[in-house]
Write a protein that holds these residues in place. Structure first.
Motif, short mmCIF file in Angstrom:
data_model
loop_
_atom_site.label_atom_id
_atom_site.label_comp_id
_atom_site.label_asym_id
_atom_site.label_seq_id
_atom_site.Cartn_x
_atom_site.Cartn_y
_atom_site.Cartn_z
N MET A 228 0.83 -1.21 0.00
CA MET A 228 0.00 0.00 0.00
C MET A 228 0.87 1.26 0.00
SD MET A 228 -3.24 -0.72 -0.23
CE MET A 228 -3.04 -2.15 -1.26
N PHE B 76 -1.31 4.40 -1.21
CA PHE B 76 -2.51 4.46 -0.37
C PHE B 76 -2.17 4.61 1.10
CE2 PHE B 76 -4.04 2.01 -4.11
CZ PHE B 76 -4.85 3.02 -4.61
N PRO C 222 -1.72 8.26 -5.77
CA PRO C 222 -1.85 6.93 -6.40
C PRO C 222 -2.14 7.00 -7.89
CG PRO C 222 -3.07 6.99 -4.34
CD PRO C 222 -2.56 8.38 -4.58
N TRP C 223 -2.97 7.99 -8.32
CA TRP C 223 -3.37 8.03 -9.73
C TRP C 223 -2.27 8.58 -10.64
CZ3 TRP C 223 -5.55 10.50 -5.63
CH2 TRP C 223 -5.39 11.88 -5.56
N VAL D 198 0.88 2.33 -11.21
CA VAL D 198 1.13 0.98 -10.72
C VAL D 198 -0.16 0.18 -10.91
CG1 VAL D 198 2.87 1.66 -9.05
CG2 VAL D 198 0.48 1.62 -8.36
N GLN E 189 -9.55 2.09 -4.90
CA GLN E 189 -8.09 1.96 -4.96
C GLN E 189 -7.65 1.49 -6.34
OE1 GLN E 189 -7.03 -0.61 -1.69
NE2 GLN E 189 -6.75 1.11 -0.31
N TYR F 84 -7.89 4.33 -8.79
CA TYR F 84 -6.75 5.26 -8.63
C TYR F 84 -5.50 4.67 -9.28
CZ TYR F 84 -9.29 7.98 -5.07
OH TYR F 84 -10.18 8.77 -4.40
N ALA F 85 -5.26 3.39 -8.97
CA ALA F 85 -4.05 2.75 -9.49
C ALA F 85 -4.06 2.74 -11.02
CB ALA F 85 -3.92 1.33 -8.94
N GLY G 197 -4.89 5.08 -12.74
CA GLY G 197 -4.61 6.43 -13.20
C GLY G 197 -5.82 7.35 -13.23
N ARG G 198 -6.93 6.92 -12.61
CA ARG G 198 -8.13 7.76 -12.61
C ARG G 198 -8.14 8.63 -11.36
NH1 ARG G 198 -8.90 7.33 -17.72
NH2 ARG G 198 -8.92 5.18 -18.38
N PRO G 199 -8.11 9.95 -11.51
CA PRO G 199 -8.08 10.83 -10.34
C PRO G 199 -9.40 10.78 -9.56
CG PRO G 199 -8.14 12.10 -12.38
CD PRO G 199 -7.98 10.67 -12.77
#
Lengths: 350, 275
Positions: A41, A46, A72-73, A77, B175, B178-179, B181-183
């Motif tokens: 995380m 996160f 994170p965005w 990853v 999560q 987000y990972a 790449g979406r804000p």
């Protein structure tokens, strides 16, 4: 090249890990509650560490000194979890398209089909995730994660909820996928067989610390601590005292046993611990001059029989092929030279 | 599937988990308590009274005013309340318990008091009211005032329902988004909101009905144009209890139709995979 050095807290749990690899596949391995997922995380962004640095190649994801902490965005990853990865309100194709990196704009359909083909699910684009098997769902999750052209794939026990034969296929296909897409992988697992298969670099984590790192073969052959020995299957961990030094090891006396164990020799007279795999413990006819053990339990395994012995005050387990003794039998115990290794107690590492 | 095994009886037939009779009894008692007054009240009406009331309400335009203002108020509540619910469900901030309590406040204070508070804020002799009035925006005795009063009392129903709906969305979905790449705003619109939508939709008729039935705050802020509850009160004052009761029937029918429409929409949404 992945370099990670982190100090983080969650409640009273403290995580302090550092590891690096220039190989493609890194596995974080350890018991549950060790801090593996929390490390992941932190890599995904996160969980914000107190200090440290995370870098993938030239890209710094986190560095407290330079005040870098990519959200994170912006980290690119790919994340695959044990479950709840696929968005239930989108189709299989919709899930993959949702993750597509902007460079694929205008070519979405083709890219989605390519990714589905790569995970062996051509023609599944219109299906709903709810209608897929657990293994298929994780394949789609991998395709979704790859869709974003990630600089790093993070997988948190992705195959744990899948039936064993399917799991084995998924592991092998993941190896091929990582090579085909040339994407570095950080894989979290508590299963040593899985870790051994997938890792080029194995990082053993327990209690929020890295207790050993290296190639899987090296960790399996030379566990440094009692806990690592336990985790890699060298489950006989015997405490005794150093009776003598011998070349690259020591002779450890424990009860009726005198065992020559390899490893960094402590000084003579000090207490010492060694580990030995059940498969390396040999049982013989009770003869004079050999330590004797009494069989207390006999448990069938799939290809061996697990025989638990009382040797003086010690308990020892042997994995026997073929004819196994019965409970109450008296047997001779032989731990051949080169099979026992010195280990240190885990509390001793700081 | 083995996890369903316990439902399969020895004969192979599926057994539904039974409802214990005390629960059924409690349910029947409550339904009876809710329905019986209506039955007795409506039984005392004759058809001429009902048609007269419907005609009267129509003359007053009260039904239309009520339906339109309640709908506008519900839209306002959704547009502002859904984001607030998401904040309360996901964000950690100092004073969150206080904000949570504030959301419940309109449920605690009598609507009449709420109306007084709104008058003290938006009334013609307040700075805000004067400022708005100078720009031609009338609040008191205007549809805008009715909507304000309705938003005040209806908001908690939608915010509470939406918050529960957002909290039920597995955080790992966000999560993963987000990972990929979406804000946060994209993730909210494309992941959290669609997944919470059925739960939010459950709060919409609650808010609409509360707005429709709103009386206490409305009569303080906007006696005109007349909403159904205010018209009911006027009829009661002018002609007595039994002339007012048929107006309540109009209100009940309007509410029942609205709930039926929303439920039908919800069922269609589910079958299309929105849920």
């Amino acid at each position: 090249m992945l370099t990670v050095a982190l100090r983080a807290r969650r409640g009273s749990f403290r995580l302090e890990v550092a590891f690096a690899t220039d190989r493609r596949r890194l596995v974080l391995f350890g018991p549950s509650g060790a801090g593996k997922t929390m490390t992941l995380m932190c890599l995904a962004g996160f969980h914000t560490p107190d200090r440290g640095r995370v870098a993938v190649g030239e890209t710094v994801l986190y560095d407290d000194r330079r005040r870098i902490n990519l959200p994170p965005w912006r980290r690119r990853v790919g994340l695959v979890l044990q479950s709840y990865t696929l968005l239930p309100h989108l189709s299989v194709g919709g899930n993959i398209a949702y993750g597509l990196a902007p460079v694929w704009r205008g070519r979405e359909r083709v890219r989605v089909e390519t990714l589905l083909a790569a995970v062996g699910l051509s023609g599944y684009a219109e299906r709903s995730p709810a209608g897929l098997s657990g293994g298929q769902r994780q394949r789609v999750a991998l395709a979704q994660a790859l869709a974003s052209d990630p600089r790093l794939l993070l997988l948190d026990e992705p195959f744990s909820a899948v039936d064993a034969p399917v799991r084995e296929r998924l592991r092998r296909d993941l190896l091929a996928l990582v090579d085909a897409f040339q994407v570095p992988l950080v894989f979290v697992t508590h299963d040593f067989g899985e870790a051994y298969l997938l890792a080029e670099t194995l990082v053993v984590i327990a209690g929020g610390r890295v207790i050993q790192a290296g190639t899987p073969a090296d960790v399996a052959a030379r566990p440094r601590t009692a806990l690592v020995a336990q985790l890699v299957g060298a489950s006989n961990i015997i405490a005794g005292t150093v009776a003598g030094l011998a070349g690259t090891g020591a002779v450890v006396a424990a009860g009726p046993l005198r065992v020559q164990a390899l490893g960094d020799p402590p000084r003579r007279g000090a207490s010492a611990m060694f580990c030995v795999r059940p498969a390396d413990v040999r049982l013989t006819a009770p003869t004079n001059g050999r330590p004797l053990g009494t069989v207390t339990r006999v448990l069938p395994r799939d290809d061996t029989t697990s025989v638990v012995l009382s040797v003086g005050d010690l308990t020892l387990e042997a994995a026997v092929r073929g004819q196994a003794p019965a409970v109450g039998d008296l047997v001779g115990v032989d731990i051949p030279q080169g099979t026992a290794r010195l280990v240190v107690q885990d509390a001793a590492i700081e | 599937m083995s996890e369903r095994g316990w439902l399969v009886g020895a004969s192979g037939a599926r057994h539904r988990p039974g409802v214990p009779w005390p629960l059924s009894l409690a349910g029947v008692l409550l339904v009876a308590y809710l329905v019986v007054p209506f039955v007795f009240g409506l039984a005392s009406l004759d058809t001429t009274a009902i048609t007269g009331a419907i005609r009267g309400a129509a003359t007053a335009g009260a039904a239309e005013v009520s339906a339109v203002t309640a709908t506008v108020a519900t839209l306002v509540v959704v547009v502002l309340g859904v984001p607030l619910a998401y904040v309360l469900a996901r964000a950690e901030f100092v004073g969150k318990p206080i904000v949570t309590a504030l959301v419940y406040l309109p449920l605690v204070i009598p609507p009449l008091v709420g109306g007084v508070l709104l008058l003290d804020t938006f009334g013609p002799y307040t700075p805000l009211g004067a400022w708005l009035g100078a720009r031609g925006v009338a609040i008191t005795d205007a549809p805008a005032g009715i909507v304000l009063a309705q938003v005040f009392v209806a908001a908690p129903y939608l915010v509470v329902a939406s918050r529960v709906a957002f909290e039920a969305v597995e955080p790992s979905f966000e999560q993963v988004s987000y990972a990929l790449g979406r804000p946060p705003l994209v993730t909210f619109l494309r992941v959290s909101l669609p997944l919470a939508w059925p739960g939010i939709l459950a709060g919409v008729p609650l808010a609409w009905l509360r707005a429709l039935g709103e009386f206490g705050a409305t009569i303080m802020v906007a006696y005109h144009p007349t909403t159904l509850p205010v018209y009911l009160f006027v009829q009661f004052g002018a002609q007595g209890l039994h002339e007012a009761l048929p107006v309540a029937l109009v209100l009940v029918v309007l509410g029942a139709v609205a709930v039926a429409v929303v439920q039908a929409a919800g069922v269609r949404g589910r079958s299309q995979g929105v849920s």
